[in-house]
Design a protein around this motif. Structure first.
Motif, mmCIF file in Angstrom:
data_model
loop_
_atom_site.group_PDB
_atom_site.id
_atom_site.type_symbol
_atom_site.label_atom_id
_atom_site.label_comp_id
_atom_site.label_asym_id
_atom_site.label_seq_id
_atom_site.Cartn_x
_atom_site.Cartn_y
_atom_site.Cartn_z
ATOM 1 N N THR A 143 0.720 -1.269 -0.146
ATOM 2 C CA THR A 143 -0.088 0.000 0.068
ATOM 3 C C THR A 143 0.899 1.200 0.082
ATOM 4 O O THR A 143 0.548 2.127 -0.715
ATOM 5 N N LEU A 144 1.888 1.245 0.829
ATOM 6 C CA LEU A 144 2.708 2.320 0.806
ATOM 7 C C LEU A 144 3.475 2.640 -0.458
ATOM 8 O O LEU A 144 3.524 3.770 -0.876
ATOM 9 N N ALA A 145 4.116 1.327 -1.355
ATOM 10 C CA ALA A 145 4.702 1.734 -2.378
ATOM 11 C C ALA A 145 3.651 2.164 -3.551
ATOM 12 O O ALA A 145 4.048 3.138 -4.308
ATOM 13 N N LEU A 146 2.440 2.021 -3.450
ATOM 14 C CA LEU A 146 1.424 2.373 -4.488
ATOM 15 C C LEU A 146 1.190 3.731 -4.160
ATOM 16 O O LEU A 146 0.925 4.587 -5.241
ATOM 17 N N ILE A 147 0.960 4.201 -2.889
ATOM 18 C CA ILE A 147 0.768 5.580 -2.564
ATOM 19 C C ILE A 147 1.885 6.643 -3.028
ATOM 20 O O ILE A 147 1.696 7.672 -3.573
ATOM 21 N N ARG A 148 3.042 5.846 -2.770
ATOM 22 C CA ARG A 148 4.278 6.804 -2.956
ATOM 23 C C ARG A 148 4.600 7.018 -4.488
ATOM 24 O O ARG A 148 5.261 7.530 -4.886
ATOM 25 N N HIS A 149 3.894 5.990 -5.602
ATOM 26 C CA HIS A 149 3.964 6.118 -6.659
ATOM 27 C C HIS A 149 2.872 6.459 -7.324
ATOM 28 O O HIS A 149 2.295 5.346 -8.013
ATOM 29 N N PRO A 150 2.457 7.750 -7.467
ATOM 30 C CA PRO A 150 0.987 8.115 -8.067
ATOM 31 C C PRO A 150 0.743 7.601 -9.299
ATOM 32 O O PRO A 150 -0.486 7.066 -9.912
ATOM 33 N N ASP A 151 1.870 7.224 -10.321
ATOM 34 C CA ASP A 151 1.692 7.052 -11.683
ATOM 35 C C ASP A 151 1.242 5.385 -11.603
ATOM 36 O O ASP A 151 0.232 5.079 -12.538
ATOM 37 N N GLN A 152 1.798 4.485 -10.705
ATOM 38 C CA GLN A 152 1.343 3.221 -10.746
ATOM 39 C C GLN A 152 -0.124 3.047 -10.045
ATOM 40 O O GLN A 152 -0.488 2.052 -10.331
ATOM 41 N N TRP A 153 -0.169 3.937 -8.981
ATOM 42 C CA TRP A 153 -1.476 3.790 -8.263
ATOM 43 C C TRP A 153 -2.647 4.057 -9.300
ATOM 44 O O TRP A 153 -3.667 3.218 -9.545
ATOM 45 N N ALA A 154 -2.545 5.136 -10.280
ATOM 46 C CA ALA A 154 -3.131 5.689 -11.485
ATOM 47 C C ALA A 154 -3.427 4.317 -12.401
ATOM 48 O O ALA A 154 -4.677 3.804 -12.691
ATOM 49 N N ARG A 155 -2.414 3.607 -12.586
ATOM 50 C CA ARG A 155 -2.518 2.239 -13.394
ATOM 51 C C ARG A 155 -3.243 1.088 -12.830
ATOM 52 O O ARG A 155 -3.990 0.583 -13.489
ATOM 53 N N LEU A 156 -3.232 0.988 -11.479
ATOM 54 C CA LEU A 156 -4.007 -0.041 -10.882
ATOM 55 C C LEU A 156 -5.413 0.472 -10.962
ATOM 56 O O LEU A 156 -6.180 -0.226 -11.118
ATOM 57 N N ARG A 157 -5.559 1.609 -10.660
ATOM 58 C CA ARG A 157 -7.116 2.176 -10.533
ATOM 59 C C ARG A 157 -7.770 2.173 -11.982
ATOM 60 O O ARG A 157 -9.033 1.834 -11.930
ATOM 61 N N ALA A 158 -6.999 2.298 -12.790
ATOM 62 C CA ALA A 158 -7.632 2.166 -14.209
ATOM 63 C C ALA A 158 -8.420 0.723 -14.689
ATOM 64 O O ALA A 158 -9.211 0.814 -15.273
ATOM 65 N N ASP A 159 -7.641 -0.262 -13.973
ATOM 66 C CA ASP A 159 -8.371 -1.725 -14.126
ATOM 67 C C ASP A 159 -7.924 -2.525 -12.966
ATOM 68 O O ASP A 159 -7.049 -3.363 -13.273
ATOM 69 N N PRO A 160 -8.655 -2.264 -11.837
ATOM 70 C CA PRO A 160 -8.020 -3.039 -10.410
ATOM 71 C C PRO A 160 -8.010 -4.430 -10.680
ATOM 72 O O PRO A 160 -7.039 -5.132 -10.373
#
Lengths: 74, 406
Positions: B258-275
């Motif tokens: 969770t911390l890694a995902l929060i600290r990398h907004p571009d990767q968080w956006a990729r995950l959110r696009a198709d969780p």
């Protein structure tokens, strides 16, 4: 007549856990890198080979019916 | 030569950022003799994979084969507890070599096949939903205490076949067991309380499962006792191992991921696009980038030469999984967090005969959590800029992870 199987191990996935060797030791062996390889796809019953495939923790073993090509595992 | 300060594995800056420390070792001295703690530290991916797979050269029976005192030192007044802890740990599956290890693992492995573990996904998904519902109602969340810790305890208590009202007691015991391999001098006191508490709690359950076997994990071990493979003590301590091994590691996967995902907004956006579609590969990258277990220990069973260094029989060895996962020889741009990384041959679950028994369950818990967070909390962010880690060389454990979502 036992059906013939095509059996192979995906070395991108195999972690060398060795569970398959303990279930079907006449079929699976470890190579020099300690990854599983198929020594003899007819070395044990189809049921036992499928049991080995299902017991693999990373599902690295692929099993097909050699005649029909039907995928039996995974 | 490596500077002596590189040998202080418990130094606060190394606990905070083990990756820079490992990178220095990996570059300058990948098979390193740590003089301070008198052990070998192995940091390259290829060396670690080779060593893990040669289990006959590197024993997992560290407790049985290593009479030396624990490191770092414990309070002198607690030395009487060392024997109890050693006897407890020595009977666990992870402290065995073949052939004993194989016999024990054969009792358990049918319970943990990928297919059997996959059948737990609906239970995990429901538990994640409930925990996130509670967090949303509260309006704030510490990912550690509100999600990452209770989730595995729910799953494991269900696996043990014990009632939900016992969860809190087991969670308290699990928290005490977390002191294994930590650095605090007084760690043996809570640890032994947790161990004794587990033995007391599990013993009557084993008796009842021997009389009336069920589909639960304690019944599986009880059958192993009945078949003469396991002793009663082994049944008890391996039930404790299930709780301990499944609790801390899953907790760390969820928090660190969770911390890694929060600290990398571009990767968080990729995950959110198709969780749903992105969660499996994202979970693997979380396991690689900041793994739950930083390092594990072995003891040499023979003299072995590695990269020109002579390892002697009975030498202590610690191999750094977290370093292997950042080895540039295997992973392009290893310090980049990339949730689509493929291939991703990380060693977060180890390899060889001791490869993590709970691997499928851990993966699906991570997948369900990261997917649900992306679906339900798109604006997830940190509520603290000071994150601290437990003083452990084995586990990468955050002390808290407060987040918000508005």
């Amino acid at each position: 007549m036992e059906r013939k199987l095509r059996v192979w191990v995906d070395h991108g996935a195999c972690v060398g856990n060795g569970t398959c060797l303990t279930i079907a030791p006449a079929v699976f062996v470890h190579n020099a890198d300690r990854q599983s390889e198929v020594a003899d796809p007819a070395g044990d019953s189809a049921a036992r080979i499928l049991a080995a495939a299902e017991s693999c923790p990373v599902s690295a073993i692929h099993v097909e019916d050699a005649a029909s090509g039907e995928r039996l595992f995974p | 030569m490596v500077a002596p300060e590189l040998d202080d594995m418990f130094a606060p800056d190394v606990i905070a950022d083990p990756y820079s420390h490992y990178a220095r070792l990996r570059t300058s001295d990948p098979v390193h003799w740590n003089d301070r703690y008198q052990l070998w530290v192995i940091t390259r991916h290829d060396d670690i994979v080779w060593m893990i797979r040669h289990h006959e050269l590197f024993s997992s029976a560290v407790i049985r084969n290593d009479p030396r005192p624990p490191y770092p030192p414990v309070d002198p007044g607690d030395l009487s507890l060392v024997g109890y802890v050693r006897a407890f740990r020595a009977d666990q599956l992870v402290e065995h070599d073949r052939p004993g290890h194989l016999a024990m693992r054969q009792v358990m492995h049918g319970y943990f096949t990928p297919k059997a573990m996959e059948s737990w996904r609906p239970f995990v998904r429901r538990a994640v939903t409930e925990l996130l519902d509670e967090a949303r109602a509260r309006g704030r969340m510490d990912v550690l205490t509100d999600l990452a810790a209770p989730l595995p305890v729910r799953v494991i208590t269900q696996m043990m076949g014990v009632p939900p009202e016992d969860r809190e007691h087991l969670r308290e015991l699990a928290d005490k067991l977390l002191h294994i391999n930590r650095g605090e001098p007084d760690r043996l006191r809570p640890l032994t309380e947790g161990m004794r508490g587990m033995l007391e709690y599990v013993e009557p359950l084993v008796e009842s499962r021997l009389a009336r076997p069920g589909a639960d994990f304690i019944s599986v071990l009880a059958q192993g006792e009945k078949a003469g493979v396991l002793t009663r003590h082994q049944v008890l301590v391996n039930t404790a191992l299930l709780l301990f091994a499944g609790h801390e590691t899953t907790m760390n996967l969820i928090c660190n991921g969770t911390l890694a995902l929060i600290r990398h907004p571009d990767q968080w956006a990729r995950l959110r696009a198709d969780p749903a579609a992105a969660a499996p590969a994202a979970t693997e990258e979380c396991l690689r980038y900041d793994p739950p277990v930083k390092s594990t220990q072995r003891i040499a069973s023979a003299d072995v030469e590695l990269r020109g260094k002579q390892l002697r029989k009975h030498d202590r060895i610690r191999w750094a999984i977290a370093s292997a996962n950042r080895d540039p020889a295997v992973f392009p741009e290893p310090d980049r967090f990339d949730i689509g990384r493929h291939p991703n041959p990380h060693v977060a679950f180890g390899a060889g005969i001791h490869f993590c028994l709970g691997v499928t369950l851990a993966r699906l818990e991570g997948q369900e959590v990261f997917r649900a967070l992306a679906e339900r909390f798109p604006a997830l962010h940190l509520e603290s800029d000071r994150l601290e880690y437990q003083p452990s060389i084995q586990f990468r454990s955050l002390k808290a992870l407060p987040v918000g979502w508005s």
